[in-house]
Design an enzyme around this catalytic site. Structure first.
Site, PDB file in Angstrom:
ATOM      1  N   ASN A   1      44.699 -18.966  -9.550  1.00  0.00           N
ATOM      2  CA  ASN A   1      44.043 -20.275  -9.692  1.00  0.00           C
ATOM      3  C   ASN A   1      44.767 -21.267  -8.788  1.00  0.00           C
ATOM      4  O   ASN A   1      45.884 -20.996  -8.325  1.00  0.00           O
ATOM      5  CB  ASN A   1      44.029 -20.719 -11.160  1.00  0.00           C
ATOM      6  CG  ASN A   1      45.403 -20.692 -11.779  1.00  0.00           C
ATOM      7  OD1 ASN A   1      46.313 -21.381 -11.334  1.00  0.00           O
ATOM      8  ND2 ASN A   1      45.573 -19.864 -12.794  1.00  0.00           N
TER       9      ASN A   1
ATOM     10  N   SER B   1      37.024 -13.500  -7.961  1.00  0.00           N
ATOM     11  CA  SER B   1      36.044 -14.445  -8.552  1.00  0.00           C
ATOM     12  C   SER B   1      35.040 -13.816  -9.522  1.00  0.00           C
ATOM     13  O   SER B   1      34.262 -14.554 -10.121  1.00  0.00           O
ATOM     14  CB  SER B   1      35.250 -15.225  -7.486  1.00  0.00           C
ATOM     15  OG  SER B   1      36.023 -16.263  -6.929  1.00  0.00           O
TER      16      SER B   1
ATOM     17  N   ASP C   1      43.980   0.158 -11.548  1.00  0.00           N
ATOM     18  CA  ASP C   1      44.745  -1.040 -11.897  1.00  0.00           C
ATOM     19  C   ASP C   1      45.547  -1.410 -10.650  1.00  0.00           C
ATOM     20  O   ASP C   1      46.404  -0.634 -10.201  1.00  0.00           O
ATOM     21  CB  ASP C   1      45.670  -0.680 -13.061  1.00  0.00           C
ATOM     22  CG  ASP C   1      46.632  -1.798 -13.431  1.00  0.00           C
ATOM     23  OD1 ASP C   1      46.740  -2.802 -12.696  1.00  0.00           O
ATOM     24  OD2 ASP C   1      47.304  -1.642 -14.469  1.00  0.00           O
TER      25      ASP C   1
ATOM     26  N   GLY D   1      35.495 -12.180 -12.318  1.00  0.00           N
ATOM     27  CA  GLY D   1      35.892 -12.133 -13.729  1.00  0.00           C
ATOM     28  C   GLY D   1      35.620 -13.479 -14.374  1.00  0.00           C
ATOM     29  O   GLY D   1      34.475 -13.926 -14.473  1.00  0.00           O
TER      30      GLY D   1
ATOM     31  N   GLY E   1      43.402 -12.031 -16.846  1.00  0.00           N
ATOM     32  CA  GLY E   1      42.828 -11.097 -15.877  1.00  0.00           C
ATOM     33  C   GLY E   1      43.878 -10.476 -14.975  1.00  0.00           C
ATOM     34  O   GLY E   1      45.008 -10.183 -15.391  1.00  0.00           O
ATOM     35  N   VAL E   2      43.500 -10.311 -13.732  1.00  0.00           N
ATOM     36  CA  VAL E   2      44.377  -9.627 -12.786  1.00  0.00           C
ATOM     37  C   VAL E   2      45.642 -10.462 -12.527  1.00  0.00           C
ATOM     38  O   VAL E   2      46.737  -9.915 -12.317  1.00  0.00           O
ATOM     39  CB  VAL E   2      43.592  -9.284 -11.492  1.00  0.00           C
ATOM     40  CG1 VAL E   2      43.252 -10.501 -10.675  1.00  0.00           C
ATOM     41  CG2 VAL E   2      44.334  -8.249 -10.673  1.00  0.00           C
ATOM     42  N   ASP E   3      45.519 -11.778 -12.565  1.00  0.00           N
ATOM     43  CA  ASP E   3      46.670 -12.674 -12.369  1.00  0.00           C
ATOM     44  C   ASP E   3      47.745 -12.409 -13.441  1.00  0.00           C
ATOM     45  O   ASP E   3      48.935 -12.230 -13.123  1.00  0.00           O
ATOM     46  CB  ASP E   3      46.142 -14.119 -12.462  1.00  0.00           C
ATOM     47  CG  ASP E   3      47.091 -15.158 -11.913  1.00  0.00           C
ATOM     48  OD1 ASP E   3      48.231 -14.821 -11.583  1.00  0.00           O
ATOM     49  OD2 ASP E   3      46.673 -16.328 -11.841  1.00  0.00           O
TER      50      ASP E   3
HETATM   51  P1  ADP Z   1      38.723 -14.551 -11.239  1.00  0.00           P
HETATM   52  O1  ADP Z   1      39.289 -15.712 -12.017  1.00  0.00           O
HETATM   53  O2  ADP Z   1      38.931 -14.686  -9.731  1.00  0.00           O
HETATM   54  O3  ADP Z   1      37.321 -14.245 -11.620  1.00  0.00           O
HETATM   55  P2  ADP Z   1      39.761 -12.348 -12.903  1.00  0.00           P
HETATM   56  O4  ADP Z   1      41.156 -11.838 -12.967  1.00  0.00           O
HETATM   57  O5  ADP Z   1      39.196 -12.982 -14.125  1.00  0.00           O
HETATM   58  O6  ADP Z   1      39.688 -13.320 -11.618  1.00  0.00           O
HETATM   59  O7  ADP Z   1      38.805 -11.164 -12.503  1.00  0.00           O
HETATM   60  C1  ADP Z   1      38.708 -10.621 -11.206  1.00  0.00           C
HETATM   61  C2  ADP Z   1      38.431  -9.125 -11.307  1.00  0.00           C
HETATM   62  O8  ADP Z   1      39.681  -8.456 -11.514  1.00  0.00           O
HETATM   63  C3  ADP Z   1      37.536  -8.714 -12.479  1.00  0.00           C
HETATM   64  O9  ADP Z   1      36.575  -7.786 -11.981  1.00  0.00           O
HETATM   65  C4  ADP Z   1      38.505  -8.029 -13.436  1.00  0.00           C
HETATM   66  O10 ADP Z   1      37.861  -7.004 -14.167  1.00  0.00           O
HETATM   67  C5  ADP Z   1      39.499  -7.435 -12.470  1.00  0.00           C
HETATM   68  N1  ADP Z   1      40.823  -7.055 -13.013  1.00  0.00           N
HETATM   69  C6  ADP Z   1      41.473  -7.478 -14.113  1.00  0.00           C
HETATM   70  N2  ADP Z   1      42.677  -6.866 -14.230  1.00  0.00           N
HETATM   71  C7  ADP Z   1      42.792  -6.042 -13.149  1.00  0.00           C
HETATM   72  C8  ADP Z   1      43.775  -5.131 -12.681  1.00  0.00           C
HETATM   73  N3  ADP Z   1      44.934  -4.930 -13.347  1.00  0.00           N
HETATM   74  N4  ADP Z   1      43.548  -4.451 -11.526  1.00  0.00           N
HETATM   75  C9  ADP Z   1      42.410  -4.637 -10.835  1.00  0.00           C
HETATM   76  N5  ADP Z   1      41.425  -5.479 -11.214  1.00  0.00           N
HETATM   77  C10 ADP Z   1      41.620  -6.166 -12.360  1.00  0.00           C
END
Ligand code: ADP
Length: 181
Positions: A28, A125, A14, A127, A36-38
């Site tokens: 975004n 990108s 994480d 996710g 997601g990660v954001d």
């Molecule tokens: P995007 O909109 O750029 O695709 P996302 O957040 O949807 O961004 O996904 C990008 C990647 O980050 C995905 O592989 C997702 O599984 C991953 N992700 C989500 N949460 C976390 C986290 N806490 N730490 C690391 N990676 C994460």
């Protein structure tokens, strides 16, 4: 793997828990936060990060795909967050590979300008934005390698993959030297 003075490290985890100078957010273009990660970064980092994103939006109207901006790390272990915007996958013929590469390179450049020696990236990108991870991994690793060859700012560039499956894809891309060139 070592590139010049920089270590490239892949691990499952994480990204909000990484103790590095900079973590990178897959933001975004409105810098308004999301899932997601954001979402995780803003949740753990607290409201100061969004306050700085608001100020950047007021000043420059957000962040276009391929570009990057920097804020405090707030309550995160990381000092700063670089927010970069990857491309939304639209089939691959709309400039997606160049935009993805630029997202990584501009993040590295901006972090280095702020004195970062260690940085951690998520898989940008791949996710919600739908970029196929088998195609994104060699671009991500290639950008990190090319930056490290040209610039010795970083001691370590980490890629933090959220799942073991994603980690395996990045490990195979790194092992397959040709795909990273
Ligand atoms: P995007 O909109 O750029 O695709 P996302 O957040 O949807 O961004 O996904 C990008 C990647 O980050 C995905 O592989 C997702 O599984 C991953 N992700 C989500 N949460 C976390 C986290 N806490 N730490 C690391 N990676 C994460």
């Amino acid at each position: 793997m070592r590139v010049g003075k920089t270590r490239l490290l892949l691990k499952q985890g994480d990204i909000t828990r990484e103790t590095v100078d900079v973590i990178v957010n897959a933001a975004n273009s409105g810098l308004r936060g999301g899932g997601g990660v954001d979402g995780a970064i803003h949740r753990v980092g607290g409201p100061r990060i969004m306050a700085e994103c608001d100020a950047i939006r007021a000043r420059q109207g957000g962040c276009p795909p391929g570009q990057a901006v920097i804020t405090t790390g707030g309550q995160l272990p990381a000092q700063h967050v670089v927010h970069t915007v990857g491309p939304i996958w639209r089939g691959g013929a709309r400039g997606e590979p160049d935009l993805l590469r630029n997202a990584y390179l501009n993040s590295l450049r901006l972090a280095a300008e702020h004195g970062a020696k260690t940085i951690a990236f998520p898989s940008i990108s791949t996710g919600v934005y739908g970029y196929p991870i088998e195609l994104a991994a060699p671009i991500a690793l290639g950008a990190a390698r090319d930056f490290a060859l040209a610039d010795s700012s970083f001691e370590e560039i980490r890629f933090i993959l959220f799942s073991l499956g994603d980690l395996g894809i990045y490990q195979r891309a790194l092992a397959d030297r040709k795909s990273v060139v």
